[in-house]
Each structure stands twice: as structure tokens, then as C-alpha cells.
Design a protein around this motif. Sequence first.
Motif, PDB file in Angstrom:
ATOM      1  N   TYR A  95       0.573  -1.124   0.341  1.00  0.00           N
ATOM      2  CA  TYR A  95       0.114  -0.410  -0.269  1.00  0.00           C
ATOM      3  C   TYR A  95       0.804   1.217   0.208  1.00  0.00           C
ATOM      4  O   TYR A  95       0.041   2.020  -0.329  1.00  0.00           O
ATOM      5  CB  TYR A  95      -0.982   0.230   0.973  1.00  0.00           C
ATOM      6  CG  TYR A  95      -2.065  -1.220   1.396  1.00  0.00           C
ATOM      7  CD1 TYR A  95      -2.767  -1.819  -0.148  1.00  0.00           C
ATOM      8  CD2 TYR A  95      -2.484  -1.703   2.365  1.00  0.00           C
ATOM      9  CE1 TYR A  95      -3.168  -2.459   0.498  1.00  0.00           C
ATOM     10  CE2 TYR A  95      -3.173  -2.461   2.442  1.00  0.00           C
ATOM     11  CZ  TYR A  95      -3.804  -3.575   1.399  1.00  0.00           C
ATOM     12  OH  TYR A  95      -4.538  -3.534   1.440  1.00  0.00           O
ATOM     13  N   CYS A  96       1.672   1.171   0.603  1.00  0.00           N
ATOM     14  CA  CYS A  96       2.621   2.266   0.669  1.00  0.00           C
ATOM     15  C   CYS A  96       3.182   2.472  -0.290  1.00  0.00           C
ATOM     16  O   CYS A  96       3.412   3.938  -0.811  1.00  0.00           O
ATOM     17  CB  CYS A  96       4.025   2.578   1.962  1.00  0.00           C
ATOM     18  SG  CYS A  96       3.774   2.405   3.351  1.00  0.00           S
ATOM     19  N   VAL A  97       3.872   1.518  -1.142  1.00  0.00           N
ATOM     20  CA  VAL A  97       4.703   1.555  -2.910  1.00  0.00           C
ATOM     21  C   VAL A  97       3.364   2.126  -3.627  1.00  0.00           C
ATOM     22  O   VAL A  97       3.838   3.185  -4.896  1.00  0.00           O
ATOM     23  CB  VAL A  97       5.510   0.327  -3.447  1.00  0.00           C
ATOM     24  CG1 VAL A  97       5.341   0.508  -4.618  1.00  0.00           C
ATOM     25  CG2 VAL A  97       5.354  -0.038  -2.236  1.00  0.00           C
ATOM     26  N   SER A  98       2.270   1.587  -3.519  1.00  0.00           N
ATOM     27  CA  SER A  98       1.301   2.494  -4.275  1.00  0.00           C
ATOM     28  C   SER A  98       0.690   3.973  -3.796  1.00  0.00           C
ATOM     29  O   SER A  98       0.468   4.713  -4.645  1.00  0.00           O
ATOM     30  CB  SER A  98       0.149   1.312  -4.001  1.00  0.00           C
ATOM     31  OG  SER A  98      -0.651   0.135  -4.370  1.00  0.00           O
ATOM     32  N   ALA A  99       1.486   4.613  -2.461  1.00  0.00           N
ATOM     33  CA  ALA A  99       0.574   5.733  -1.972  1.00  0.00           C
ATOM     34  C   ALA A  99       1.750   6.410  -2.955  1.00  0.00           C
ATOM     35  O   ALA A  99       1.151   7.454  -3.020  1.00  0.00           O
ATOM     36  CB  ALA A  99       0.613   5.906  -0.956  1.00  0.00           C
ATOM     37  N   VAL A 100       2.759   6.399  -2.833  1.00  0.00           N
ATOM     38  CA  VAL A 100       3.948   7.292  -3.532  1.00  0.00           C
ATOM     39  C   VAL A 100       3.548   6.994  -5.068  1.00  0.00           C
ATOM     40  O   VAL A 100       3.704   8.311  -5.343  1.00  0.00           O
ATOM     41  CB  VAL A 100       5.425   6.253  -3.547  1.00  0.00           C
ATOM     42  CG1 VAL A 100       5.976   6.844  -4.284  1.00  0.00           C
ATOM     43  CG2 VAL A 100       5.606   6.674  -2.123  1.00  0.00           C
ATOM     44  N   LEU A 106      -0.763  12.215  -9.529  1.00  0.00           N
ATOM     45  CA  LEU A 106      -1.525  13.539  -8.703  1.00  0.00           C
ATOM     46  C   LEU A 106      -0.320  14.478  -9.424  1.00  0.00           C
ATOM     47  O   LEU A 106      -1.069  15.466  -9.778  1.00  0.00           O
ATOM     48  CB  LEU A 106      -2.003  13.280  -7.260  1.00  0.00           C
ATOM     49  CG  LEU A 106      -2.928  12.276  -7.418  1.00  0.00           C
ATOM     50  CD1 LEU A 106      -3.453  12.678  -5.779  1.00  0.00           C
ATOM     51  CD2 LEU A 106      -4.613  12.290  -7.927  1.00  0.00           C
ATOM     52  N   VAL A 107       0.741  13.833  -9.489  1.00  0.00           N
ATOM     53  CA  VAL A 107       1.899  15.278  -9.672  1.00  0.00           C
ATOM     54  C   VAL A 107       1.116  15.257 -11.078  1.00  0.00           C
ATOM     55  O   VAL A 107       2.185  16.594 -11.225  1.00  0.00           O
ATOM     56  CB  VAL A 107       2.741  15.344  -9.178  1.00  0.00           C
ATOM     57  CG1 VAL A 107       3.884  16.011  -9.820  1.00  0.00           C
ATOM     58  CG2 VAL A 107       3.251  15.152  -8.045  1.00  0.00           C
ATOM     59  N   ARG A 108       1.597  14.426 -11.459  1.00  0.00           N
ATOM     60  CA  ARG A 108       1.205  14.454 -12.995  1.00  0.00           C
ATOM     61  C   ARG A 108       0.070  14.763 -13.663  1.00  0.00           C
ATOM     62  O   ARG A 108       0.944  14.346 -15.329  1.00  0.00           O
ATOM     63  CB  ARG A 108       2.316  13.147 -13.680  1.00  0.00           C
ATOM     64  CG  ARG A 108       3.654  12.901 -13.746  1.00  0.00           C
ATOM     65  CD  ARG A 108       4.312  11.594 -14.053  1.00  0.00           C
ATOM     66  NE  ARG A 108       3.972  11.753 -15.470  1.00  0.00           N
ATOM     67  CZ  ARG A 108       5.037  11.516 -16.297  1.00  0.00           C
ATOM     68  NH1 ARG A 108       5.648  12.883 -16.325  1.00  0.00           N
ATOM     69  NH2 ARG A 108       4.468  11.259 -17.147  1.00  0.00           N
ATOM     70  N   LEU A 113      -5.635   7.919 -14.080  1.00  0.00           N
ATOM     71  CA  LEU A 113      -5.815   6.405 -13.781  1.00  0.00           C
ATOM     72  C   LEU A 113      -4.682   6.704 -12.704  1.00  0.00           C
ATOM     73  O   LEU A 113      -5.653   5.464 -11.728  1.00  0.00           O
ATOM     74  CB  LEU A 113      -4.242   6.947 -14.180  1.00  0.00           C
ATOM     75  CG  LEU A 113      -3.458   6.720 -15.977  1.00  0.00           C
ATOM     76  CD1 LEU A 113      -2.106   6.730 -16.366  1.00  0.00           C
ATOM     77  CD2 LEU A 113      -4.539   5.230 -15.919  1.00  0.00           C
ATOM     78  N   ALA A 114      -4.856   8.084 -11.184  1.00  0.00           N
ATOM     79  CA  ALA A 114      -4.975   7.936  -9.945  1.00  0.00           C
ATOM     80  C   ALA A 114      -6.102   7.056  -9.089  1.00  0.00           C
ATOM     81  O   ALA A 114      -6.349   6.025  -8.379  1.00  0.00           O
ATOM     82  CB  ALA A 114      -4.645   9.420  -9.252  1.00  0.00           C
ATOM     83  N   MET A 115      -7.433   7.601  -9.604  1.00  0.00           N
ATOM     84  CA  MET A 115      -8.794   7.437  -9.531  1.00  0.00           C
ATOM     85  C   MET A 115      -8.602   5.463  -9.626  1.00  0.00           C
ATOM     86  O   MET A 115      -9.290   4.993  -8.385  1.00  0.00           O
ATOM     87  CB  MET A 115      -9.874   7.765 -10.190  1.00  0.00           C
ATOM     88  CG  MET A 115      -9.965   8.883 -10.129  1.00  0.00           C
ATOM     89  SD  MET A 115     -11.562  10.682 -11.256  1.00  0.00           S
ATOM     90  CE  MET A 115     -12.495   9.107 -10.818  1.00  0.00           C
ATOM     91  N   TRP A 116      -8.183   4.981 -11.080  1.00  0.00           N
ATOM     92  CA  TRP A 116      -8.124   3.461 -10.858  1.00  0.00           C
ATOM     93  C   TRP A 116      -7.489   2.941 -10.583  1.00  0.00           C
ATOM     94  O   TRP A 116      -7.765   1.010  -9.369  1.00  0.00           O
ATOM     95  CB  TRP A 116      -7.841   3.077 -12.414  1.00  0.00           C
ATOM     96  CG  TRP A 116      -7.638   2.074 -12.842  1.00  0.00           C
ATOM     97  CD1 TRP A 116      -8.510   0.744 -13.063  1.00  0.00           C
ATOM     98  CD2 TRP A 116      -6.180   1.390 -13.113  1.00  0.00           C
ATOM     99  NE1 TRP A 116      -7.686  -0.448 -13.010  1.00  0.00           N
ATOM    100  CE2 TRP A 116      -6.517   0.383 -12.572  1.00  0.00           C
ATOM    101  CE3 TRP A 116      -5.248   1.925 -12.072  1.00  0.00           C
ATOM    102  CZ2 TRP A 116      -5.352  -1.047 -13.293  1.00  0.00           C
ATOM    103  CZ3 TRP A 116      -4.075   0.962 -13.080  1.00  0.00           C
ATOM    104  CH2 TRP A 116      -4.169  -0.617 -12.934  1.00  0.00           C
TER     105      TRP A 116
END
Length: 246
Positions: A95-100, A106-108, A113-116
Amino acid sequence: MTWTGTARDEAGRPGADIAPSERRLAARLGLAALGALLVSVPFLLLMLLVLGNVGWLRRLDRGVADALHTRVLGFDGRTDALIFVQEVAQPWRLYCVSAVVLLALLVRRRVRLAMWLVAATLTGWFLGFSLKLVVQRARPSFPDPVETAPGYSFPSGHALNSVIFAGTMALLLDRVVHGVWRVVVWALAVLFVLVVGFDRVAIGAHYVSDVVAGWAVGVAVLVATVVAFATWRKHEHLSRAEGDAL
């Protein structure tokens, strides 16, 4: 002077109404989350067999668990390696890696894709947690266990989350790598899933059917959310680039 220009979407097309479009995407991802379990036919069959305490499955699970446990105890190095894999594949670490990765998207400004990614990850977590409470299967027990784990056994949370993590990362990377690197990415994703699944049985934390059930639910979540994304993009008449397609 009043600005009367039309809104633009992420691809810069004029006239696009971004908010309703993304709300529709969120709705489709939500429906995919609800449908993920329904399309997981292998999992449903396994769950019925486990709940029915079917003899051949019980003997298969116990036989494999005992055989692997006996082999593992004979080699201290294997025990250390199995515990290492278990720690690397802890769901919270994935989960931590996925959060990064989520923050990078989001920055890009890859909001869709972030929602997915959020939908797939949270759906996997919710189903894994809920299904354990429904089935309430006890974990394997041994006189001299290699490792013990709390909670119920079916389905394997490590196996389920490894599929979703490896799948989401591979799908995201598949958009930016080409040629032989795509093969490498998918091969590593499959290898990671298989190693984690083997580890859960060999370390004595799960039965084979627990792992297969976790894989089934994970694949169902991935398929359901990817299909939801693709149908949304088609409904919005967006190209793969315009829709940040998978």
C-alpha cells in the motif's frame, strides 16, 4: 470583460465538461468494485467447497501444507528466505508503494489513472477483509510452526494484494515501456505473485486453496476495474491518450 471560453479536458480539447466525465468514471469504478466478486467464479466455487468442508479439498490442502512444512524445517536458510518474502510482501508495504505511485500520478495530473489505482487497491483491501469474516476459516496449525499469523485464513490477503499490486504496477508501466521491456515487466509481475503465493503455503500461514482464492479475487478486481475504465473511455468518445487509458 467576461471570459466566455469553453472548458478543456486533460488533452486540451475544447468544449469538454471535465467534472461530469470524471464523476461518470468514478461511478463506473464503483460499480466495478461491486461486481468484482461476482465475476470471480473460481473464488465462489472454492468458497463453497471450503464452507462445505469437502473431503478431497481438505486432504489436498493439509497434505501440501504438511509436505512443505516438513521440507522447510530441514533447511534454516529456506526459513529465513520465506520470512523475508513474507515481510517484503506485507500488504501495508505494498500500500505504501502504491501511495507513492498515486502521488506521482497526481503530480503529473493523471487524475483518472489515480482514481483507477485507488479503486483497485481499496476494493482488494475491502474484499479481502470482508471475505475472511464471511468464511472464518482457521489457519493451518503445526507443533513447531515456522511463523504464526493472526486472523482468518481464507482468502490469503498476501496473495490477493500481491496480484492487485503487481497488476496495477505492470499496467501502469505497460503504458511507458516498449518491446522486450514489456515482457520483462509482466514476467516480474507474474513471478512476484507466484513467489508470494508459494511463500504463504510453505511458511505455514495458508492452505493452497487460500492462495488460489486470493489470486482469483485479485484478478477479478483487476479485470473489473480495467473493463470499467475502458467502457467509460469508449462512452466518453476519448482516445487512449485522451482518456489516460490503460
